[in-house]
Design a protein around this motif. Structure first.
Motif, PDB file in Angstrom:
ATOM      1  N   VAL A 206      32.405  44.635  41.798  1.00  0.00           N
ATOM      2  CA  VAL A 206      32.260  45.757  40.864  1.00  0.00           C
ATOM      3  C   VAL A 206      32.876  47.031  41.449  1.00  0.00           C
ATOM      4  N   VAL A 207      32.608  47.285  42.725  1.00  0.00           N
ATOM      5  CA  VAL A 207      33.169  48.473  43.385  1.00  0.00           C
ATOM      6  C   VAL A 207      34.697  48.386  43.420  1.00  0.00           C
ATOM      7  N   LEU A 208      35.205  47.224  43.780  1.00  0.00           N
ATOM      8  CA  LEU A 208      36.666  47.060  43.821  1.00  0.00           C
ATOM      9  C   LEU A 208      37.286  47.239  42.439  1.00  0.00           C
ATOM     10  N   LEU A 209      36.602  46.760  41.410  1.00  0.00           N
ATOM     11  CA  LEU A 209      37.102  46.935  40.053  1.00  0.00           C
ATOM     12  C   LEU A 209      37.183  48.415  39.689  1.00  0.00           C
ATOM     13  N   ALA A 210      36.143  49.165  40.022  1.00  0.00           N
ATOM     14  CA  ALA A 210      36.157  50.604  39.718  1.00  0.00           C
ATOM     15  C   ALA A 210      37.297  51.300  40.448  1.00  0.00           C
ATOM     16  N   LEU A 211      37.499  50.945  41.704  1.00  0.00           N
ATOM     17  CA  LEU A 211      38.582  51.567  42.472  1.00  0.00           C
ATOM     18  C   LEU A 211      39.946  51.158  41.936  1.00  0.00           C
ATOM     19  N   ALA A 212      40.080  49.915  41.518  1.00  0.00           N
ATOM     20  CA  ALA A 212      41.360  49.451  40.965  1.00  0.00           C
ATOM     21  C   ALA A 212      41.691  50.191  39.676  1.00  0.00           C
ATOM     22  N   LEU A 213      40.678  50.397  38.851  1.00  0.00           N
ATOM     23  CA  LEU A 213      40.908  51.146  37.612  1.00  0.00           C
ATOM     24  C   LEU A 213      41.241  52.601  37.913  1.00  0.00           C
ATOM     25  N   LEU A 214      40.554  53.152  38.910  1.00  0.00           N
ATOM     26  CA  LEU A 214      40.829  54.537  39.281  1.00  0.00           C
ATOM     27  C   LEU A 214      42.252  54.690  39.811  1.00  0.00           C
ATOM     28  N   ARG A 215      42.679  53.698  40.587  1.00  0.00           N
ATOM     29  CA  ARG A 215      44.024  53.734  41.160  1.00  0.00           C
ATOM     30  C   ARG A 215      45.089  53.234  40.184  1.00  0.00           C
ATOM     31  N   ARG A 216      44.631  52.669  39.048  1.00  0.00           N
ATOM     32  CA  ARG A 216      45.553  52.073  38.081  1.00  0.00           C
ATOM     33  C   ARG A 216      46.439  51.038  38.754  1.00  0.00           C
ATOM     34  N   SER A 217      45.790  50.190  39.539  1.00  0.00           N
ATOM     35  CA  SER A 217      46.522  49.199  40.322  1.00  0.00           C
ATOM     36  C   SER A 217      46.502  47.855  39.609  1.00  0.00           C
ATOM     37  N   ALA A 218      47.633  47.462  39.085  1.00  0.00           N
ATOM     38  CA  ALA A 218      47.723  46.179  38.394  1.00  0.00           C
ATOM     39  C   ALA A 218      47.548  45.017  39.365  1.00  0.00           C
ATOM     40  N   VAL A 219      48.102  45.136  40.566  1.00  0.00           N
ATOM     41  CA  VAL A 219      48.010  44.041  41.515  1.00  0.00           C
ATOM     42  C   VAL A 219      46.563  43.820  41.948  1.00  0.00           C
ATOM     43  N   ALA A 220      45.797  44.907  42.102  1.00  0.00           N
ATOM     44  CA  ALA A 220      44.390  44.769  42.479  1.00  0.00           C
ATOM     45  C   ALA A 220      43.594  44.133  41.348  1.00  0.00           C
ATOM     46  N   LEU A 221      43.882  44.510  40.111  1.00  0.00           N
ATOM     47  CA  LEU A 221      43.165  43.939  38.972  1.00  0.00           C
ATOM     48  C   LEU A 221      43.426  42.441  38.857  1.00  0.00           C
ATOM     49  N   VAL A 222      44.655  42.039  39.094  1.00  0.00           N
ATOM     50  CA  VAL A 222      44.968  40.609  39.052  1.00  0.00           C
ATOM     51  C   VAL A 222      44.259  39.885  40.196  1.00  0.00           C
ATOM     52  N   ALA A 223      44.277  40.475  41.390  1.00  0.00           N
ATOM     53  CA  ALA A 223      43.629  39.848  42.548  1.00  0.00           C
ATOM     54  C   ALA A 223      42.127  39.708  42.337  1.00  0.00           C
ATOM     55  N   LEU A 224      41.532  40.625  41.597  1.00  0.00           N
ATOM     56  CA  LEU A 224      40.092  40.577  41.356  1.00  0.00           C
ATOM     57  C   LEU A 224      39.675  39.373  40.528  1.00  0.00           C
ATOM     58  N   LEU A 225      40.621  38.742  39.847  1.00  0.00           N
ATOM     59  CA  LEU A 225      40.273  37.526  39.098  1.00  0.00           C
ATOM     60  C   LEU A 225      39.759  36.432  40.034  1.00  0.00           C
ATOM     61  N   LEU A 226      40.212  36.461  41.279  1.00  0.00           N
ATOM     62  CA  LEU A 226      39.786  35.427  42.235  1.00  0.00           C
ATOM     63  C   LEU A 226      38.303  35.533  42.580  1.00  0.00           C
ATOM     64  N   PRO A 227      37.799  36.703  43.047  1.00  0.00           N
ATOM     65  CA  PRO A 227      36.365  36.767  43.341  1.00  0.00           C
ATOM     66  C   PRO A 227      35.497  36.657  42.090  1.00  0.00           C
ATOM     67  N   VAL A 228      35.997  37.126  40.956  1.00  0.00           N
ATOM     68  CA  VAL A 228      35.231  36.974  39.716  1.00  0.00           C
ATOM     69  C   VAL A 228      35.047  35.501  39.390  1.00  0.00           C
ATOM     70  N   ALA A 229      36.113  34.729  39.525  1.00  0.00           N
ATOM     71  CA  ALA A 229      36.027  33.292  39.255  1.00  0.00           C
ATOM     72  C   ALA A 229      35.110  32.599  40.247  1.00  0.00           C
ATOM     73  N   ALA A 230      35.199  32.976  41.530  1.00  0.00           N
ATOM     74  CA  ALA A 230      34.369  32.347  42.552  1.00  0.00           C
ATOM     75  C   ALA A 230      32.894  32.664  42.327  1.00  0.00           C
ATOM     76  N   TRP A 231      32.581  33.929  42.045  1.00  0.00           N
ATOM     77  CA  TRP A 231      31.193  34.320  41.825  1.00  0.00           C
ATOM     78  C   TRP A 231      30.632  33.631  40.581  1.00  0.00           C
ATOM     79  N   THR A 232      31.423  33.577  39.532  1.00  0.00           N
ATOM     80  CA  THR A 232      30.974  32.933  38.300  1.00  0.00           C
ATOM     81  C   THR A 232      30.704  31.455  38.517  1.00  0.00           C
ATOM     82  N   TYR A 233      31.547  30.803  39.289  1.00  0.00           N
ATOM     83  CA  TYR A 233      31.356  29.382  39.577  1.00  0.00           C
ATOM     84  C   TYR A 233      30.061  29.150  40.347  1.00  0.00           C
ATOM     85  N   LEU A 234      29.790  30.026  41.321  1.00  0.00           N
ATOM     86  CA  LEU A 234      28.610  29.848  42.163  1.00  0.00           C
ATOM     87  C   LEU A 234      27.319  30.252  41.471  1.00  0.00           C
ATOM     88  N   PHE A 235      27.346  31.367  40.737  1.00  0.00           N
ATOM     89  CA  PHE A 235      26.096  31.958  40.262  1.00  0.00           C
ATOM     90  C   PHE A 235      26.033  32.201  38.759  1.00  0.00           C
TER      91      PHE A 235
END
Length: 316
Positions: A57-86
């Motif tokens: 969540v913190v990384l997502l907020a920072l990525a949006l603040l920075r308008r970083s497309a590469v960070a937003l794409v990279a965040l799909l990885l931990p989102v998928a992992a967390w969703t799979y686990l929990f």
């Protein structure tokens, strides 16, 4: 050229955020590869593994603040992992079945100043079985007296006890005492509960506490006790087994592998239970063999430093 460069910037900025997202995903997906020595680092990480979602969540907020497309794409990885686990734990549980058992697990605390109120609160959940730890005199007599009307069958061994609406037989003490403990220490029992559907072997246990120190996680006694309990469960001859207890560890903690390898944890529900003032982890567990723990949830605070948890179990 300037316009093209501006368009390309969102893919250039935020490299550090993207790396952090990938590392977070790696910790979620490969937490078992984190070494447990020195200091029990792996177990410590696994004790709070769901909270890595806050990092996302913190990384997502920072990525949006920075308008970083590469960070937003990279965040799909931990989102998928967390969703799979929990993610599945957050889904609603199925409707109750006619043969389901409702059980309550609670470390009532040996410093509880309101044992009668605690006992009434647990009984109000309407469980078939109630497992308690840290039972000491004179509070034990209060629990026995308060629960007697609704739970005529009960057994206590040392500081752990089981109250049941159904007949209880074949009670025995479980030897889960670590070798390093020399004083009187009795924190486990096994009993057979005769439910309307079948006989169920019920285990109630309280594993040694874990301490977080400057040198790391001190958990050797807990780990040894978990191994002893796992052996007892493995040797159980009855097909259906229910374990309830303060295990001083989460189901993700590798130290509980002797139990989680043989018993299934809850399919639905988070039920953080400790500490009661601000619960951040569930160390109070309900697990089963040849039965499904459909859902687990925490109950309101009692006079204990733990929250009670209530689970619904469907025997196979």
């Amino acid at each position: 050229m300037e316009r093209a460069d501006v368009r390309g910037r969102p893919w250039r900025r935020g490299g550090a955020l993207a790396v952090s997202a990938v590392l977070t995903a790696a910790l979620l997906a490969f937490h078992r590869t984190v070494p447990n020595s020195p200091g029990g680092l792996g177990s410590l990480l696994e004790s709070f593994l769901p909270w890595l979602g806050l990092v996302v969540v913190v990384l997502l907020a920072l990525a949006l603040l920075r308008r970083s497309a590469v960070a937003l794409v990279a965040l799909l990885l931990p989102v998928a992992a967390w969703t799979y686990l929990f993610g599945g734990l957050l889904l609603p549980g199925p409707q109750p079945g006619a043969g389901d058992l409702v059980v309550v697990q609670h470390n009532v605390s040996d410093e509880n100043t309101d044992p009668a109120g605690t006992a009434r609160a647990l009984a109000e959940a309407g469980p078939d079985l109630i497992a308690l730890q840290e039972l000491v005199s004179p509070a034990l007599a209060v629990y026995e007296r308060t629960l007697a009307a609704d739970y005529p069958y009960r057994t206590v061994r040392g500081t752990v006890g089981l109250w049941s609406k159904h007949p209880v037989t074949d009670v025995r003490l479980l030897d889960i005492k670590p070798r390093g403990i020399t004083e009187n220490w009795s924190r486990g029992l096994r009993a057979v509960v005769h439910t309307p559907q079948r006989e169920v072997a019920v285990y109630v246990a309280h594993l040694p506490s874990v301490r977080v120190r400057a040198s790391g996680l001190a958990s050797s006694w807990r780990d040894e006790s978990a191994a002893l309990l796992g052996r007892a469960v493995a040797a159980e001859e009855l097909r259906t087994v229910i374990l309830m207890g303060d295990l001083n560890g989460t189901v993700d903690d590798r130290a509980l592998d002797p139990l989680t390898a043989r018993l299934d944890a809850a399919e639905r529900g988070v039920a953080f239970s400790f500490p009661a003032a601000f619960p951040v982890t569930r160390i109070d567990q309900v697990m089963a063999r040849s039965a499904t723990v459909r859902h687990i949830r925490s109950l309101p605070a009692t006079g204990s430093d733990h929250l009670p948890v209530v689970a619904r179990i469907t025997p196979h």
